[in-house]
Design a protein around this motif. Structure first.
Motif, PDB file in Angstrom:
ATOM      1  N   THR A 225     -48.418 -64.931 -63.469  1.00  0.00           N
ATOM      2  CA  THR A 225     -47.823 -66.050 -64.209  1.00  0.00           C
ATOM      3  C   THR A 225     -48.343 -67.355 -63.623  1.00  0.00           C
ATOM      4  N   VAL A 226     -48.711 -68.287 -64.492  1.00  0.00           N
ATOM      5  CA  VAL A 226     -49.106 -69.637 -64.071  1.00  0.00           C
ATOM      6  C   VAL A 226     -47.936 -70.575 -64.341  1.00  0.00           C
ATOM      7  N   ASN A 227     -47.632 -71.449 -63.369  1.00  0.00           N
ATOM      8  CA  ASN A 227     -46.508 -72.398 -63.450  1.00  0.00           C
ATOM      9  C   ASN A 227     -45.186 -71.671 -63.728  1.00  0.00           C
ATOM     10  N   PRO A 228     -44.829 -70.683 -62.902  1.00  0.00           N
ATOM     11  CA  PRO A 228     -43.635 -69.890 -63.198  1.00  0.00           C
ATOM     12  C   PRO A 228     -42.335 -70.559 -62.759  1.00  0.00           C
ATOM     13  N   TYR A 229     -41.262 -70.197 -63.465  1.00  0.00           N
ATOM     14  CA  TYR A 229     -39.917 -70.538 -63.025  1.00  0.00           C
ATOM     15  C   TYR A 229     -39.047 -69.299 -63.133  1.00  0.00           C
ATOM     16  N   PHE A 230     -37.973 -69.300 -62.339  1.00  0.00           N
ATOM     17  CA  PHE A 230     -37.038 -68.178 -62.371  1.00  0.00           C
ATOM     18  C   PHE A 230     -35.629 -68.729 -62.470  1.00  0.00           C
ATOM     19  N   ASP A 231     -34.826 -68.146 -63.363  1.00  0.00           N
ATOM     20  CA  ASP A 231     -33.441 -68.548 -63.547  1.00  0.00           C
ATOM     21  C   ASP A 231     -32.556 -67.830 -62.529  1.00  0.00           C
ATOM     22  N   VAL A 232     -31.965 -68.595 -61.611  1.00  0.00           N
ATOM     23  CA  VAL A 232     -31.148 -68.052 -60.529  1.00  0.00           C
ATOM     24  C   VAL A 232     -29.711 -67.895 -61.011  1.00  0.00           C
ATOM     25  N   THR A 233     -29.185 -66.672 -60.966  1.00  0.00           N
ATOM     26  CA  THR A 233     -27.810 -66.404 -61.399  1.00  0.00           C
ATOM     27  C   THR A 233     -26.994 -65.763 -60.290  1.00  0.00           C
ATOM     28  N   THR A 234     -27.519 -65.739 -59.076  1.00  0.00           N
ATOM     29  CA  THR A 234     -26.818 -65.180 -57.915  1.00  0.00           C
ATOM     30  C   THR A 234     -26.931 -66.156 -56.752  1.00  0.00           C
ATOM     31  N   GLN A 235     -25.982 -66.090 -55.839  1.00  0.00           N
ATOM     32  CA  GLN A 235     -26.007 -67.008 -54.694  1.00  0.00           C
ATOM     33  C   GLN A 235     -27.237 -66.769 -53.825  1.00  0.00           C
ATOM     34  N   ARG A 236     -27.597 -65.492 -53.680  1.00  0.00           N
ATOM     35  CA  ARG A 236     -28.720 -65.147 -52.807  1.00  0.00           C
ATOM     36  C   ARG A 236     -29.818 -64.455 -53.598  1.00  0.00           C
ATOM     37  N   LEU A 237     -31.047 -64.749 -53.230  1.00  0.00           N
ATOM     38  CA  LEU A 237     -32.205 -64.044 -53.766  1.00  0.00           C
ATOM     39  C   LEU A 237     -32.947 -63.387 -52.613  1.00  0.00           C
ATOM     40  N   ILE A 289     -37.662 -62.025 -47.536  1.00  0.00           N
ATOM     41  CA  ILE A 289     -36.795 -63.125 -47.138  1.00  0.00           C
ATOM     42  C   ILE A 289     -35.588 -63.177 -48.075  1.00  0.00           C
ATOM     43  N   VAL A 290     -34.505 -63.755 -47.582  1.00  0.00           N
ATOM     44  CA  VAL A 290     -33.318 -64.015 -48.393  1.00  0.00           C
ATOM     45  C   VAL A 290     -33.109 -65.522 -48.440  1.00  0.00           C
ATOM     46  N   VAL A 291     -32.976 -66.047 -49.648  1.00  0.00           N
ATOM     47  CA  VAL A 291     -32.742 -67.476 -49.870  1.00  0.00           C
ATOM     48  C   VAL A 291     -31.324 -67.635 -50.381  1.00  0.00           C
ATOM     49  N   ASP A 292     -30.567 -68.520 -49.748  1.00  0.00           N
ATOM     50  CA  ASP A 292     -29.167 -68.741 -50.113  1.00  0.00           C
ATOM     51  C   ASP A 292     -29.053 -70.116 -50.771  1.00  0.00           C
ATOM     52  N   PHE A 293     -28.519 -70.138 -52.001  1.00  0.00           N
ATOM     53  CA  PHE A 293     -28.439 -71.373 -52.780  1.00  0.00           C
ATOM     54  C   PHE A 293     -27.058 -72.016 -52.726  1.00  0.00           C
ATOM     55  N   THR A 294     -26.285 -71.683 -51.688  1.00  0.00           N
ATOM     56  CA  THR A 294     -24.985 -72.329 -51.497  1.00  0.00           C
ATOM     57  C   THR A 294     -25.178 -73.849 -51.441  1.00  0.00           C
ATOM     58  N   GLY A 295     -24.333 -74.573 -52.155  1.00  0.00           N
ATOM     59  CA  GLY A 295     -24.422 -76.035 -52.160  1.00  0.00           C
ATOM     60  C   GLY A 295     -25.178 -76.589 -53.338  1.00  0.00           C
ATOM     61  N   ALA A 322     -21.445 -64.812 -52.908  1.00  0.00           N
ATOM     62  CA  ALA A 322     -22.016 -63.519 -52.529  1.00  0.00           C
ATOM     63  C   ALA A 322     -21.026 -62.624 -51.805  1.00  0.00           C
ATOM     64  N   GLY A 323     -20.012 -63.215 -51.191  1.00  0.00           N
ATOM     65  CA  GLY A 323     -19.043 -62.393 -50.475  1.00  0.00           C
ATOM     66  C   GLY A 323     -19.489 -62.123 -49.057  1.00  0.00           C
ATOM     67  N   GLU A 324     -19.785 -60.870 -48.750  1.00  0.00           N
ATOM     68  CA  GLU A 324     -20.099 -60.461 -47.387  1.00  0.00           C
ATOM     69  C   GLU A 324     -21.334 -61.183 -46.849  1.00  0.00           C
ATOM     70  N   GLU A 325     -21.252 -61.618 -45.592  1.00  0.00           N
ATOM     71  CA  GLU A 325     -22.370 -62.302 -44.956  1.00  0.00           C
ATOM     72  C   GLU A 325     -23.515 -61.332 -44.676  1.00  0.00           C
ATOM     73  N   LEU A 326     -24.713 -61.879 -44.492  1.00  0.00           N
ATOM     74  CA  LEU A 326     -25.829 -61.038 -44.075  1.00  0.00           C
ATOM     75  C   LEU A 326     -25.539 -60.456 -42.705  1.00  0.00           C
ATOM     76  N   PRO A 327     -25.899 -59.200 -42.484  1.00  0.00           N
ATOM     77  CA  PRO A 327     -25.630 -58.586 -41.169  1.00  0.00           C
ATOM     78  C   PRO A 327     -26.490 -59.225 -40.082  1.00  0.00           C
ATOM     79  N   THR A 328     -25.965 -59.212 -38.864  1.00  0.00           N
ATOM     80  CA  THR A 328     -26.734 -59.754 -37.733  1.00  0.00           C
ATOM     81  C   THR A 328     -27.676 -58.710 -37.146  1.00  0.00           C
ATOM     82  N   THR A 329     -27.448 -57.443 -37.458  1.00  0.00           N
ATOM     83  CA  THR A 329     -28.352 -56.359 -37.058  1.00  0.00           C
ATOM     84  C   THR A 329     -28.752 -55.598 -38.316  1.00  0.00           C
TER      85      THR A 329
END
Length: 512
Positions: A225-237, A289-295, A322-329
């Motif tokens: 895809t050239v010049n792509p966009y993605f519609d975010v519907t979740t807190q985390r990707l 990677i996990v991206v968080d869009f909180t805020g 998202a609810g549960e935090e990412l695990p530390t391990t």
């Protein structure tokens, strides 16, 4: 205690490919914003308990990348790139590999720990036009992001440039138990980073663009895809990033200096998440990677950049927390201990342009450069001696195994390198120590994954010996077998045949 946030690309800045005289900066294409293509999941032909049957077809097609004419492209079960192949640990896969292209190709499962050279799909497993090959293998490794790409020597770079690269995802029970994004195409996304040049009529012209140090394009093409966009519907990707480019390094960061969390390297989760603001990925590497869009609010946008060039725009919509935090391990890496009876294996990557070599030699398909036992762990010392024009970073890749990075010039690996890998970027003048352990036997290649470098001879070959079958021999093809096939399929004589890698041998007075 606050976790550290790393704001560095870590690698030697003077060796970044943007300082190369042949570097092509990315530019924004004159094309409308387009929804990011999410490759569909490949549907099995049949599932019989733990046996899964797939058909993968290499085919020619045309893809609408820019306004106007479609671009002639190649793909796996698609016009460009392919359908995403899903594997599950512990299951056996029966792959029916079909070639509908006009020339010979191979199906290399980059990152899979499967026997070689046939199952692995390197240059010794050709599939000729109109023909098929059947291979069977069992998935014995943990959850990871791998990929499939063509690997016919010395034409790998051209075929990948045409589009023969697609993602493969390995799942296991450990991954399923973690509170991570898991819904493919919604919050778990493939992100295949590539670049292309477009010539008259929106077409590729690999020969016109050829550079023995690696072909680069001036237009980012993400998931075809050239010049792509993605519609975010979740807190985390969760983004499964694959650098599928022939040459380009990507220095990734988000707008707003957004912090993101790396959870995986090439072939495993990291033991613990690592928070970053910047990430450089070299050819063939994968990072999850996990991206968080909180805020962020509906209507906001967040853009992923490489240097100052936009790659993907993420458009924020309403989402639930998202609810549960990412695990530390995330996982525990239990890598074998090096066998004291095995000496440290030295590997030297040298040169640029046509002079590239490994251990002072160019690759020969019918030559075994090293032999090691299956089931024993050995230290390998990978050195990049290149110092021409400040040198360049070489991504070192091994087929058929997952290795652990021990040190860089005697120091700890980078914070995001503590998982399992099959590719490691080596700075000029640097020694990288890795632990190498093969669970499967066979003949496997190891090489620089700047694809024009491997085509040009920066590649070697090892034989992994199964102690239960120490005398097993493997039929190895030579370069001439494949080159004659290319000449016949193109209707030219051997004197008229042009393959980019051939020049690297000819200009040094060598024969393939």
């Amino acid at each position: 205690m606050n976790e550290p946030v790393f704001d560095s690309y870590f690698y030697d800045e003077q060796a970044f490919n943007l300082h190369d005289a042949a570097y092509k900066p990315l530019k924004q294409a004159q094309a409308p914003a387009t929804p990011l293509n999410i490759p569909p999941l490949l549907t099995p032909d049949k599932v019989d308990g733990d046996d899964v049957y797939y058909t993968v077809t290499a085919q020619a097609g045309a893809t609408q990348l820019l306004p106007g004419e479609k671009t002639k492209t190649w793909g796996f079960n698609a016009s460009m790139l392919g359908q995403t192949v899903v594997f599950e640990r512990g299951k056996t896969y029966h792959m029916h590999l079909v070639n509908h292209l006009p020339e010979v190709t191979t199906f290399h499962w980059h990152g899979l720990e499967i026997p070689g050279p046939i199952e692995d799909g390197g240059c010794h497993a050709p599939v000729y036009p109109g023909e098929a090959r059947d291979v069977t293998f069992k998935i014995i490794q943990p959850a990871a992001t791998a990929w499939l790409h063509a690997h016919p020597c010395p034409e790998t770079a051209y075929q990948v440039w045409q589009g023969l690269a697609t993602m493969a995802i390995i799942h296991d029970q450990e991954e399923a138990s973690l509170p991570l994004p898991h819904t493919y195409g919604v919050d778990d996304l493939p992100l295949i980073l590539q670049d292309r040049n477009f010539h008259a009529g929106n077409q590729f012209d690999y020969r016109a663009d050829y550079d023995p140090d690696g072909v680069q394009g001036d237009t980012a093409v993400i998931n075809a895809t050239v010049n792509p966009y993605f519609d975010v519907t979740t807190q985390r990707l969760r983004l499964r990033i694959l650098n599928g480019s022939n040459r380009r390094e990507y220095r990734l960061h988000f707008s707003d200096d957004l912090t993101f969390t790396q959870i995986g390297s090439d072939l495993s989760f990291l033991p613990h998440p690592v928070k970053l603001k910047k990430l450089m990925t070299t050819c063939a590497e994968r990072q999850e990677i996990v991206v968080d869009f909180t805020g962020y609010q509906p209507g906001d946008t967040v853009t992923l950049y490489s240097d100052d060039s936009p790659l993907v725009e993420f458009r924020i919509h309403e989402f639930t927390p998202a609810g549960e935090e990412l695990p530390t391990t995330l996982t525990k890496i239990d890598y074998p201990t090096p066998d004291p009876s095995l000496p440290v294996k030295q590997v030297v990557m040298s040169g640029m342009d046509e002079t590239v070599m490994i251990d002072g030699k160019k690759f020969q398909m019918d030559r075994i450069d090293y032999t090691m036992p299956m089931g024993k762990c050995q230290l390998w010392d990978i050195t990049n001696t290149n110092d021409m024009n400040g040198g360049m970073i070489h991504p070192f890749h091994m087929h058929g195994c997952a290795f652990e990075i021990v040190s860089r010039n005697g120091q700890e690996p980078y914070p995001f390198e503590h998982g399992l890998n099959d590719t490691v970027a080596v700075n000029p003048g640097e020694h990288v120590i890795i632990k190498v352990y093969f669970q499967v036997p066979g003949v496997f290649m190891y090489h620089c994954h700047i694809i024009e470098h491997e085509d040009g001879g920066m590649m070697a070959q090892l034989k992994v010996v199964d102690p239960a079958a120490p005398d097993r021999e493997y039929h190895l093809l030579n370069h001439m077998t494949l080159m004659e096939a290319f000449a016949k399929e193109r209707g030219v004589t051997m004197d008229e045949l042009w393959l980019g890698g051939m020049d690297s041998y000819k200009k040094m007075g060598m024969h393939m």
